[in-house]
Design a protein around this motif. Sequence first.
Motif, short mmCIF file in Angstrom:
data_model
loop_
_atom_site.label_atom_id
_atom_site.label_comp_id
_atom_site.label_asym_id
_atom_site.label_seq_id
_atom_site.Cartn_x
_atom_site.Cartn_y
_atom_site.Cartn_z
N TYR A 169 36.54 21.30 27.34
CA TYR A 169 35.94 20.85 28.59
C TYR A 169 37.06 20.35 29.49
O TYR A 169 37.56 19.24 29.33
CB TYR A 169 34.89 19.77 28.32
N GLY B 296 37.46 21.73 36.58
CA GLY B 296 37.76 22.78 37.54
C GLY B 296 38.11 22.14 38.87
O GLY B 296 38.13 20.92 39.01
N GLY B 297 38.39 22.96 39.85
CA GLY B 297 38.56 22.45 41.20
C GLY B 297 39.90 21.83 41.52
O GLY B 297 40.03 21.10 42.49
N ARG C 213 44.63 25.34 38.48
CA ARG C 213 43.82 25.71 37.31
C ARG C 213 43.77 27.22 37.07
O ARG C 213 44.03 27.69 35.97
CB ARG C 213 42.39 25.17 37.44
N GLU C 214 43.43 27.98 38.08
CA GLU C 214 43.27 29.42 37.91
C GLU C 214 44.56 30.08 37.41
O GLU C 214 44.54 30.89 36.49
CB GLU C 214 42.82 30.07 39.22
N VAL D 25 45.17 29.05 33.73
CA VAL D 25 44.25 29.75 32.82
C VAL D 25 44.70 31.20 32.66
O VAL D 25 44.67 31.75 31.55
CB VAL D 25 42.79 29.66 33.33
N THR E 76 36.18 31.94 30.13
CA THR E 76 36.00 30.74 30.94
C THR E 76 34.55 30.57 31.38
O THR E 76 33.80 31.53 31.51
CB THR E 76 36.88 30.79 32.20
N VAL F 101 32.28 27.40 33.94
CA VAL F 101 32.51 26.53 35.10
C VAL F 101 33.54 25.44 34.79
O VAL F 101 34.52 25.28 35.47
CB VAL F 101 31.19 25.91 35.60
N GLY F 102 33.31 24.67 33.75
CA GLY F 102 34.25 23.62 33.38
C GLY F 102 34.71 23.76 31.94
O GLY F 102 35.10 22.79 31.32
N CYS F 103 34.62 24.99 31.40
CA CYS F 103 34.91 25.22 29.99
C CYS F 103 35.89 26.35 29.78
O CYS F 103 35.93 27.30 30.56
CB CYS F 103 33.65 25.60 29.23
N SER G 66 44.32 18.58 34.45
CA SER G 66 42.88 18.31 34.46
C SER G 66 42.60 16.81 34.44
O SER G 66 41.78 16.31 35.22
CB SER G 66 42.21 19.00 33.28
#
Length: 135
Positions: A80, A83-84, A88-89, A92, A100, A102-104, A125
């Motif tokens: 967990y 995001g945002g 992050r992207e 990942v 992936t 939403v938040g996982c 994060s």
Amino acid sequence: MVSAPKTRPTDASVDDFLAAVEDPRRRADAEAVRDLMTEISGEPAVMWGTSIVGFGNTGGPTGDWPLIGFSPRKANLVLYIAGGFPEREGLVGRLGKVKTGVGCLYVARLDRIDGEVLRDLCDRSVLAMRSRHSG
């Protein structure tokens, strides 16, 4: 009105929960992620509900939720991670083989992803969550 999350911190033992993970590889991966998230967050591991190991507490407007956490499920280790935040992207994308949500992040095996990228992703994060939920 937004309802508060039903998953709350408990007094259950994280060590007992992890020791009960049947698959030895998943258990070892979960223990490694616990150690990583403890180090990064500076918070102790706490059971949230019956299956999530969380670190810290956002105390957000919709109720409590961990800053970061994970759950060793049968099919994947679920991380967990907020995001945002801008990086992050890209992080990942460099991590390796993950799915992936939403938040996982769904990780089949830790040895198939880049540990340094995971550390960076977790660190950013936690910083993003603390920034969002401070003051």
